[in-house]
Design a protein around this motif. Sequence first.
Motif, PDB file in Angstrom:
ATOM      1  N   ASN A  46     -31.486  22.506  13.396  1.00 16.60           N
ATOM      2  CA  ASN A  46     -31.141  22.759  14.795  1.00 16.60           C
ATOM      3  C   ASN A  46     -29.815  22.106  15.170  1.00 16.60           C
ATOM      4  OD1 ASN A  46     -33.403  24.266  15.204  1.00 16.60           O
ATOM      5  ND2 ASN A  46     -34.397  22.871  16.622  1.00 16.60           N
TER       6      ASN A  46
ATOM      7  N   HIS B  54     -36.111  32.597  23.025  1.00 15.83           N
ATOM      8  CA  HIS B  54     -37.035  33.089  21.994  1.00 15.83           C
ATOM      9  C   HIS B  54     -38.123  32.053  21.751  1.00 15.83           C
ATOM     10  CE1 HIS B  54     -34.557  30.254  19.820  1.00 15.83           C
ATOM     11  NE2 HIS B  54     -35.338  30.351  18.747  1.00 15.83           N
TER      12      HIS B  54
ATOM     13  N   GLY C  60     -39.476  29.927  19.048  1.00 12.43           N
ATOM     14  CA  GLY C  60     -39.242  29.399  17.709  1.00 12.43           C
ATOM     15  C   GLY C  60     -40.308  28.345  17.479  1.00 12.43           C
ATOM     16  N   ARG C  61     -39.853  27.148  17.089  1.00 11.66           N
ATOM     17  CA  ARG C  61     -40.812  26.035  17.033  1.00 11.66           C
ATOM     18  C   ARG C  61     -41.251  25.633  18.437  1.00 11.66           C
ATOM     19  NH1 ARG C  61     -37.274  24.530  12.217  1.00 11.66           N
ATOM     20  NH2 ARG C  61     -35.760  25.246  13.722  1.00 11.66           N
ATOM     21  N   THR C  62     -40.413  26.026  19.427  1.00  6.64           N
ATOM     22  CA  THR C  62     -40.707  25.696  20.833  1.00  6.64           C
ATOM     23  C   THR C  62     -40.532  26.952  21.689  1.00  6.64           C
ATOM     24  OG1 THR C  62     -38.416  25.108  21.302  1.00  6.64           O
ATOM     25  CG2 THR C  62     -39.820  23.338  20.482  1.00  6.64           C
TER      26      THR C  62
ATOM     27  N   HIS D 265     -36.469  21.081  23.411  1.00 12.60           N
ATOM     28  CA  HIS D 265     -35.018  21.210  23.541  1.00 12.60           C
ATOM     29  C   HIS D 265     -34.495  20.322  24.674  1.00 12.60           C
ATOM     30  CE1 HIS D 265     -34.864  25.333  21.298  1.00 12.60           C
ATOM     31  NE2 HIS D 265     -35.321  24.342  20.548  1.00 12.60           N
ATOM     32  N   ALA D 266     -33.188  20.124  24.661  1.00 14.65           N
ATOM     33  CA  ALA D 266     -32.539  19.232  25.630  1.00 14.65           C
ATOM     34  C   ALA D 266     -32.898  19.595  27.072  1.00 14.65           C
ATOM     35  CB  ALA D 266     -31.027  19.320  25.437  1.00 14.65           C
ATOM     36  N   GLU D 267     -32.914  20.899  27.366  1.00 20.03           N
ATOM     37  CA  GLU D 267     -33.180  21.368  28.736  1.00 20.03           C
ATOM     38  C   GLU D 267     -34.554  20.907  29.209  1.00 20.03           C
ATOM     39  OE1 GLU D 267     -32.084  23.019  26.091  1.00 20.03           O
ATOM     40  OE2 GLU D 267     -31.187  24.939  26.604  1.00 20.03           O
TER      41      GLU D 267
ATOM     42  N   VAL E 187     -27.716  19.107  21.020  1.00 19.25           N
ATOM     43  CA  VAL E 187     -27.574  19.656  22.376  1.00 19.25           C
ATOM     44  C   VAL E 187     -27.913  18.581  23.410  1.00 19.25           C
ATOM     45  CG1 VAL E 187     -28.238  21.527  23.948  1.00 19.25           C
ATOM     46  CG2 VAL E 187     -28.354  21.907  21.476  1.00 19.25           C
TER      47      VAL E 187
ATOM     48  N   LEU F  89     -25.192  24.003  24.943  1.00 19.50           N
ATOM     49  CA  LEU F  89     -25.418  25.246  24.195  1.00 19.50           C
ATOM     50  C   LEU F  89     -26.272  26.177  25.058  1.00 19.50           C
ATOM     51  CD1 LEU F  89     -25.124  26.631  21.314  1.00 19.50           C
ATOM     52  CD2 LEU F  89     -27.357  25.638  20.787  1.00 19.50           C
ATOM     53  N   GLU F  90     -25.986  27.451  24.962  1.00 18.54           N
ATOM     54  CA  GLU F  90     -26.753  28.452  25.728  1.00 18.54           C
ATOM     55  C   GLU F  90     -28.268  28.204  25.611  1.00 18.54           C
ATOM     56  OE1 GLU F  90     -26.307  32.316  23.983  1.00 18.54           O
ATOM     57  OE2 GLU F  90     -27.564  33.292  25.495  1.00 18.54           O
ATOM     58  N   PRO F  91     -28.990  28.227  26.726  1.00 16.12           N
ATOM     59  CA  PRO F  91     -30.450  28.057  26.643  1.00 16.12           C
ATOM     60  C   PRO F  91     -31.079  29.150  25.781  1.00 16.12           C
ATOM     61  CG  PRO F  91     -29.701  27.775  28.898  1.00 16.12           C
ATOM     62  CD  PRO F  91     -28.515  28.277  28.123  1.00 16.12           C
TER      63      PRO F  91
ATOM     64  N   PHE G 126     -23.752  23.476  12.325  1.00 14.89           N
ATOM     65  CA  PHE G 126     -24.796  24.422  12.760  1.00 14.89           C
ATOM     66  C   PHE G 126     -24.228  25.842  12.810  1.00 14.89           C
ATOM     67  CE2 PHE G 126     -26.472  26.723  16.512  1.00 14.89           C
ATOM     68  CZ  PHE G 126     -27.776  26.946  16.083  1.00 14.89           C
TER      69      PHE G 126
ATOM     70  N   HIS H  53     -31.660  16.986  22.560  1.00 14.71           N
ATOM     71  CA  HIS H  53     -32.598  17.471  21.539  1.00 14.71           C
ATOM     72  C   HIS H  53     -32.681  16.430  20.425  1.00 14.71           C
ATOM     73  CE1 HIS H  53     -34.879  20.147  19.107  1.00 14.71           C
ATOM     74  NE2 HIS H  53     -33.923  20.355  18.221  1.00 14.71           N
TER      75      HIS H  53
ATOM     76  N   ASN I 129     -26.787  31.801  17.104  1.00 14.98           N
ATOM     77  CA  ASN I 129     -28.054  32.203  16.489  1.00 14.98           C
ATOM     78  C   ASN I 129     -28.413  33.616  16.964  1.00 14.98           C
ATOM     79  OD1 ASN I 129     -30.691  32.571  15.719  1.00 14.98           O
ATOM     80  ND2 ASN I 129     -31.436  30.594  16.467  1.00 14.98           N
TER      81      ASN I 129
ATOM     82  N   ASP J  23     -24.798  30.600  22.083  1.00 14.98           N
ATOM     83  CA  ASP J  23     -25.488  30.251  20.836  1.00 14.98           C
ATOM     84  C   ASP J  23     -25.251  31.351  19.796  1.00 14.98           C
ATOM     85  OD1 ASP J  23     -27.224  29.551  18.810  1.00 14.98           O
ATOM     86  OD2 ASP J  23     -28.926  29.147  20.131  1.00 14.98           O
TER      87      ASP J  23
HETATM   88  N1  LIG Z   1     -30.024  25.463  24.197  1.00 16.72           N
HETATM   89  C1  LIG Z   1     -30.622  24.800  23.181  1.00 16.72           C
HETATM   90  N2  LIG Z   1     -31.040  23.552  23.402  1.00 16.72           N
HETATM   91  C2  LIG Z   1     -31.580  22.857  22.397  1.00 16.72           C
HETATM   92  O1  LIG Z   1     -31.941  21.588  22.626  1.00 16.72           O
HETATM   93  C3  LIG Z   1     -31.769  23.451  21.141  1.00 16.72           C
HETATM   94  N3  LIG Z   1     -32.322  22.753  20.117  1.00 16.72           N
HETATM   95  C4  LIG Z   1     -31.366  24.802  20.974  1.00 16.72           C
HETATM   96  N4  LIG Z   1     -31.568  25.411  19.786  1.00 16.72           N
HETATM   97  C5  LIG Z   1     -31.558  26.840  19.577  1.00 16.72           C
HETATM   98  O2  LIG Z   1     -32.889  27.281  19.312  1.00 16.72           O
HETATM   99  C6  LIG Z   1     -33.096  27.362  17.898  1.00 16.72           C
HETATM  100  C7  LIG Z   1     -34.235  26.501  17.489  1.00 16.72           C
HETATM  101  O3  LIG Z   1     -35.388  26.857  18.196  1.00 16.72           O
HETATM  102  P1  LIG Z   1     -36.755  26.011  17.939  1.00 16.72           P
HETATM  103  O4  LIG Z   1     -36.412  24.557  18.046  1.00 16.72           O
HETATM  104  O5  LIG Z   1     -37.247  26.400  16.587  1.00 16.72           O
HETATM  105  O6  LIG Z   1     -37.659  26.478  19.039  1.00 16.72           O
HETATM  106  C8  LIG Z   1     -31.826  26.880  17.249  1.00 16.72           C
HETATM  107  O7  LIG Z   1     -31.534  27.587  16.048  1.00 16.72           O
HETATM  108  C9  LIG Z   1     -30.804  27.170  18.317  1.00 16.72           C
HETATM  109  O8  LIG Z   1     -30.458  28.531  18.306  1.00 16.72           O
HETATM  110  N5  LIG Z   1     -30.772  25.439  22.013  1.00 16.72           N
END
Ligand SMILES: Nc1nc(O)c(N)c(N[C@@H]2O[C@H](COP(=O)(O)O)[C@@H](O)[C@H]2O)n1
Length: 403
Positions: free
Chosen positions: A65, A118, A120-122, A91-93, A68, A113-115, A179, A84, A145, A143
């Motif tokens: 990751n 999706h 993912g892990r979160t 995530h940071a937000e 952020v 970084l753009e919120p 990243f 983060h 990604n 982002d």
């Molecule tokens: N905006 C933002 N804030 C953060 O604190 C982040 N870590 C990210 N990461 C983005 O989400 C992907 C990881 O998602 P999970 O942690 O698996 O849910 C990572 O690849 C970034 O695109 N973005």
Amino acid sequence: MDNFPVVVQADASLPNYSQENTFLMRPNTDGDSPPTEKVGTDFDSRMMQRCLELARRALGRTSPNPLVGAVIVKDGEIVGEGFHPRAGEPHAEVFALKAAGVRAQGATIYVSLEPCNHYGRTPPCSEALVKAGVAKVVVGMVDPNPLVAGGGIARLRAAGIEVLVGVEQEACRQLNEGFVHRILYKRPLGILKYAMTLDGKIATTSGHSAWVTSQDSRTEVHQLRAACDAVIVGGNTVRLDNPYLTSHQVGAHNPLRVVMSRRLNLPENAHLWQTADAPTLVLTEEGANPDFQQLLFKQGVEVVELASLTPDRAMAYLYERGFCSVLWECGSTLAASAIAQGAVQKVLAFIAPKIIGGSIAPTPVGDLGFTTMTQALSLERVRWRVIGSDCLVEGYFPQTSRA
Ligand SMILES: Nc1nc(O)c(N)c(N[C@@H]2O[C@H](COP(=O)(O)O)[C@@H](O)[C@H]2O)n1
Ligand SMILES: [Zn+2]
């Protein structure tokens, strides 16, 4: 050594950041860069700088990751902050929203970084921001990604939230160049670091190399290690220098120490397997020296056998392990083959004002098979700065497409 030019390809549909990302670089002061139009107010810039400051608290610990940071502002005052800490954690937000509580309603959130939008892990931060009722989102960079790539911004705007994109964009990209490279090229960013004299020697003819550069430069290298996921050396460096390869800073991250050795003809008592400050991984080839593998295993060292041990295979393996940045601190032969195979994107040359002389003392990069100057590899985005009595020259190999 026949697969020049250096590189691997990005998905052409993704934004091209390759010309603009730098790693741990200071602002360019040479005046040669085209001025980029400032986005946002001075206050916006200050808040985004604060986001980056927060993000850096997790330096070296977030891969795969990004780093952020987020800041929530209400009526001109900071009411919540977050960063983060590592993959798998919120995530940071989310941390900033939690700190702000009900004060997030009608507030402005700054995030480097753009919120995300999706699962993912979160879960998606875009939904958390909509639910919290924020009025405005100020974003440092989009982002790259593909799971996000503008989708978070679109979701926020669709919910009627004002979104400003690109505040301190360059600084945000610099912080996450590993990243971004990982996402675009499906490899960690490879950084070759070496220390040499003014006449281009990394050691004397007898192999003595401690210390080429000053303590200030060595401290800089320790900081660099703290920001990287892994540091790689070859067997020769272990035999000759017996390095520790740690960040030597209390509380700082230590990178995974990686040794590439085909035959495992390595010393039994190397610091790398006798110090527990950082984990060590030995990459080798199938069936290599089972007795030595056993010895390493007993000392808690991980050994991974690859079908063939090359810099590119090593980087592919480290990509699979989720790494964003890898520091090559190897000798000249391995450095040459890492460059030739496109495993190095960035070069950091620490130059000490000393002369060793002669034609036998080793130089930082071994034979690349070039016969004319036109074949020499030119770096771009070159910068330099003075560190103590030394000079650090940094630059990037041009990225070319294989698509
Ligand atoms: N905006 C933002 N804030 C953060 O604190 C982040 N870590 C990210 N990461 C983005 O989400 C992907 C990881 O998602 P999970 O942690 O698996 O849910 C990572 O690849 C970034 O695109 N973005
Ligand atoms: Zn998120």
